[in-house]
Design a protein around this motif. Sequence first.
Motif, short mmCIF file in Angstrom:
data_model
loop_
_atom_site.label_atom_id
_atom_site.label_comp_id
_atom_site.label_asym_id
_atom_site.label_seq_id
_atom_site.Cartn_x
_atom_site.Cartn_y
_atom_site.Cartn_z
N UNK A 142 -2.80 10.07 0.54
CA UNK A 142 -3.89 10.04 1.52
C UNK A 142 -4.81 11.25 1.33
N UNK A 143 -4.24 12.39 0.96
CA UNK A 143 -5.07 13.56 0.65
C UNK A 143 -5.94 13.28 -0.57
N UNK A 144 -5.37 12.63 -1.58
CA UNK A 144 -6.15 12.25 -2.76
C UNK A 144 -7.27 11.28 -2.39
N UNK A 145 -6.96 10.32 -1.51
CA UNK A 145 -7.99 9.37 -1.05
C UNK A 145 -9.13 10.10 -0.35
N UNK A 146 -8.78 11.01 0.52
CA UNK A 146 -9.81 11.75 1.27
C UNK A 146 -10.65 12.61 0.32
N UNK A 147 -10.00 13.27 -0.63
CA UNK A 147 -10.74 14.09 -1.60
C UNK A 147 -11.67 13.24 -2.46
N UNK A 148 -11.20 12.07 -2.89
CA UNK A 148 -12.03 11.18 -3.71
C UNK A 148 -13.21 10.69 -2.90
N UNK A 202 0.83 -1.20 0.00
CA UNK A 202 0.00 0.00 0.00
C UNK A 202 0.87 1.26 0.00
N UNK A 203 1.94 1.23 0.76
CA UNK A 203 2.85 2.37 0.82
C UNK A 203 3.53 2.57 -0.54
N UNK A 204 4.00 1.49 -1.16
CA UNK A 204 4.66 1.59 -2.47
C UNK A 204 3.71 2.16 -3.52
N UNK A 205 2.47 1.70 -3.52
CA UNK A 205 1.48 2.21 -4.47
C UNK A 205 1.20 3.68 -4.20
N UNK A 206 1.06 4.03 -2.93
CA UNK A 206 0.79 5.42 -2.56
C UNK A 206 1.91 6.35 -3.02
N UNK A 207 3.15 5.94 -2.80
CA UNK A 207 4.29 6.77 -3.21
C UNK A 207 4.35 6.90 -4.73
N UNK A 208 4.02 5.83 -5.44
CA UNK A 208 4.04 5.87 -6.91
C UNK A 208 2.94 6.76 -7.47
N UNK A 209 1.73 6.60 -6.96
CA UNK A 209 0.58 7.33 -7.49
C UNK A 209 0.55 8.78 -7.01
N UNK A 210 0.79 8.98 -5.72
CA UNK A 210 0.64 10.31 -5.14
C UNK A 210 1.92 11.10 -4.97
N UNK A 211 3.06 10.45 -5.16
CA UNK A 211 4.34 11.12 -4.95
C UNK A 211 4.84 10.96 -3.53
N UNK A 212 3.91 10.82 -2.59
CA UNK A 212 4.24 10.57 -1.18
C UNK A 212 3.01 9.95 -0.53
N UNK A 213 3.22 9.33 0.61
CA UNK A 213 2.09 8.75 1.35
C UNK A 213 1.09 9.84 1.72
N UNK A 214 1.61 10.98 2.21
CA UNK A 214 0.71 12.06 2.64
C UNK A 214 -0.12 12.61 1.48
N UNK A 215 0.52 12.81 0.33
CA UNK A 215 -0.21 13.33 -0.83
C UNK A 215 -1.24 12.32 -1.31
#
Length: 195
Positions: free
Chosen positions: A38-44, A23-36
């Motif tokens: 998670x922000x995308x997840x919350x917005x979606x 999950x962390x690897x996917x998050x870093x790939x898609x969002x650039x960072x875990x925090x970014x």
Amino acid sequence: AGEQFRLYDLLLSLMLESHNDTAVAIAEHVGGSVEAFCQLMTERARAIGCNNSVFLTPNGLDKKIETSDGMQQHSTTAQELALIMRECLKNEQFVSICRTQSAMISNIAKNRTYQLSNHNTLLSTMSGAIAGKTGFTCDAGYCYVGAVERNNNVFICALLGCGWPNNKNYKWKDMNTLIDFADKEFFEIKLQDIP
């Protein structure tokens, strides 16, 4: 560090085995960072009506942070998990991955392989099971959100706090109870136009 995988294989790892590092690897790939991410997840989630969900981790693990508005924690509701599942069911690849019983994946270099097994017991024990995801954290207990088709109806159930160790299997009994209730009690009524 440095290993590369196909994204599809990581999605299998994520959905079948709940690998937190995936999950962390996917998050870093898609969002650039875990925090970014998670922000995308919350917005979606907000875009589909989940106004009480806050995602601080890509894997669902418990987390709290101090913000200018006070303490914020990774959280959602059963209703909003059901909304998220309803949205996910629109994605054929998501459903296909969720229905995969087992898979073998390897890294790009092909020097390491991983056997994956789906932990969604309903796929093999309940007729009409479409998709689902298990979860566990110390704060939330055993959780599950799943979709089942019965008599041309799709029922989505979300269970939170459905037992703590050693009660890992309560969720399967509860899902059976809820789906049987829905199948017996919910029916379609056609209303005619009033002239």
